[in-house]
Design an enzyme around this catalytic site. Sequence first.
Site, short mmCIF file in Angstrom:
data_model
loop_
_atom_site.label_atom_id
_atom_site.label_comp_id
_atom_site.label_asym_id
_atom_site.label_seq_id
_atom_site.Cartn_x
_atom_site.Cartn_y
_atom_site.Cartn_z
N ARG A 123 27.68 30.15 -25.75
CA ARG A 123 26.75 29.04 -26.03
C ARG A 123 26.95 27.84 -25.12
NH1 ARG A 123 27.97 31.02 -31.28
NH2 ARG A 123 26.13 31.99 -32.26
N LYS A 144 18.53 22.41 -14.12
CA LYS A 144 17.61 23.50 -14.43
C LYS A 144 18.24 24.81 -13.98
CE LYS A 144 12.86 21.77 -14.36
NZ LYS A 144 11.56 21.92 -13.65
N GLU A 186 12.12 21.17 0.87
CA GLU A 186 12.45 20.39 -0.32
C GLU A 186 12.96 19.00 0.07
OE1 GLU A 186 11.76 21.15 -3.35
OE2 GLU A 186 11.98 23.31 -3.73
N LYS A 228 16.13 13.00 -6.16
CA LYS A 228 16.26 13.94 -7.28
C LYS A 228 17.10 13.31 -8.39
CE LYS A 228 15.93 18.10 -9.21
NZ LYS A 228 16.32 19.37 -8.57
N GLU A 238 12.18 17.00 -18.23
CA GLU A 238 10.81 17.14 -17.73
C GLU A 238 9.77 16.89 -18.82
OE1 GLU A 238 8.30 20.50 -15.40
OE2 GLU A 238 10.32 20.18 -14.66
N ARG A 242 9.74 13.81 -14.43
CA ARG A 242 10.42 14.84 -13.65
C ARG A 242 9.45 15.88 -13.10
NH1 ARG A 242 16.15 17.96 -14.96
NH2 ARG A 242 16.00 19.44 -13.24
N ASN A 246 7.78 18.98 -8.98
CA ASN A 246 7.12 20.28 -8.82
C ASN A 246 6.03 20.27 -7.75
OD1 ASN A 246 8.60 21.62 -10.86
ND2 ASN A 246 7.29 20.74 -12.43
N HIS A 249 4.90 23.54 -6.12
CA HIS A 249 5.54 24.66 -6.79
C HIS A 249 4.58 25.55 -7.57
CE1 HIS A 249 9.15 22.63 -5.57
NE2 HIS A 249 9.92 23.52 -6.15
N HIS A 253 5.27 29.12 -6.41
CA HIS A 253 5.88 30.14 -7.27
C HIS A 253 4.99 31.37 -7.37
CE1 HIS A 253 8.83 27.35 -9.66
NE2 HIS A 253 9.25 27.63 -8.45
N HIS A 266 11.81 30.76 -0.48
CA HIS A 266 11.31 29.78 -1.45
C HIS A 266 10.73 28.55 -0.76
CE1 HIS A 266 11.08 27.33 -5.07
NE2 HIS A 266 11.79 26.40 -4.46
#
Length: 367
Positions: A123, A144, A186, A228, A238, A242, A246, A249, A253, A266
């Site tokens: 956990r 993330k 990025e 960032k 987010e 935040r 993206n 993205h 993606h 990427h």
Amino acid sequence: MRELTVELGERSYPIYIGEGLIGEASSYFIKHGISKKSPLMIITDEHVAGRHLAALEQSLKDGGFNVVSAVVEAGESSKSLAMLGMLVGKALEAGLDRNSAIVALGGGVVGDLAGFVAASYMRGVKFVQVPTTILAHDSSVGGKVAVNHPLAKNIIGAFHQPELVLYDLQTLQTLPPREVSAGLSEVVKHGFIWDAGFVEWCEANAEKLLALDPDTLGYALYKGSSVKAAVVSQDERENDLRAILNLGHTIGHALEAVAGYGELLHGEAISIGMIGSAKLGLKYGADEEVYTTTKRVLSACGLPVRLPEHYDVDAIMDAMMHDKKFKEGTMVFVVPTAIGKVDIVKDVPVAWVREIVEQLKQEAELQ
């Protein structure tokens, strides 16, 4: 060495950027409370292992740490539930407990995967990022972590902040040119969303960045990481701000999913996605200069600015329908309104998105 902090109260953590930091890893780990009494596991990929794993292992062992390492196949295919299960099994066999730490040595794929192992194992255990790519200056900051599903990228994940980010610039000198360019997407993105002056600086220094000039690269990564860190400090999960990270993205993606997570890097997919977002900005009243500057700066960094001609528009649109940002016939896009400024638009018509993807396709066919 440059240092900055992601301000998250009790979960705040430092980012160290400099040369030779892997050789000093044990002192940084001790400083930030990584236990020597419990085993820690380094997760890396087959490409990075041959270059940097031995140095990190030796540094930590010299500092008294009990180290076990796991090497996975390079590439997005390793971000899977099957790989998660394998790594959890290895952690159990090695005796990792609740006081152990997981260390990500590599690029964004390794960071996402190792971070999700850390978030899931018992956990949640401590997590350290040791990025070895330019692209990872983005993914290693912010917590993330995720694995992919065949239908969608990063759809199975969590927020799990690292204890520290140790960014050794010497690891970047072994990157192939294509990965250097992909990483710069990025870097530039952070300028497009936050800092027009940094975009101008990136264009002026593109040749030095591509040549991996240490001083130039160190400054660029510090600036990108600063953006960032500032955004994450204000919106960790987010809920609002935040989402500006993206930019590019949503389309990007989808391109990765259509390409089978491998044909496009990427950063290359995000570059094409930023061009698509800039085209969308024109529909919302942005000046033409926003689009032309985006295209020019990305090109200067050696990045693609049009869709590979063999990509199928229907397949790309289908992939976007599985994106977390698709809702009831409209899509959420980060739309540039000026260089250094973006809006989060929550009701972009799918028909507009399809039109832009078709334009990107047509531009490739004309080349």
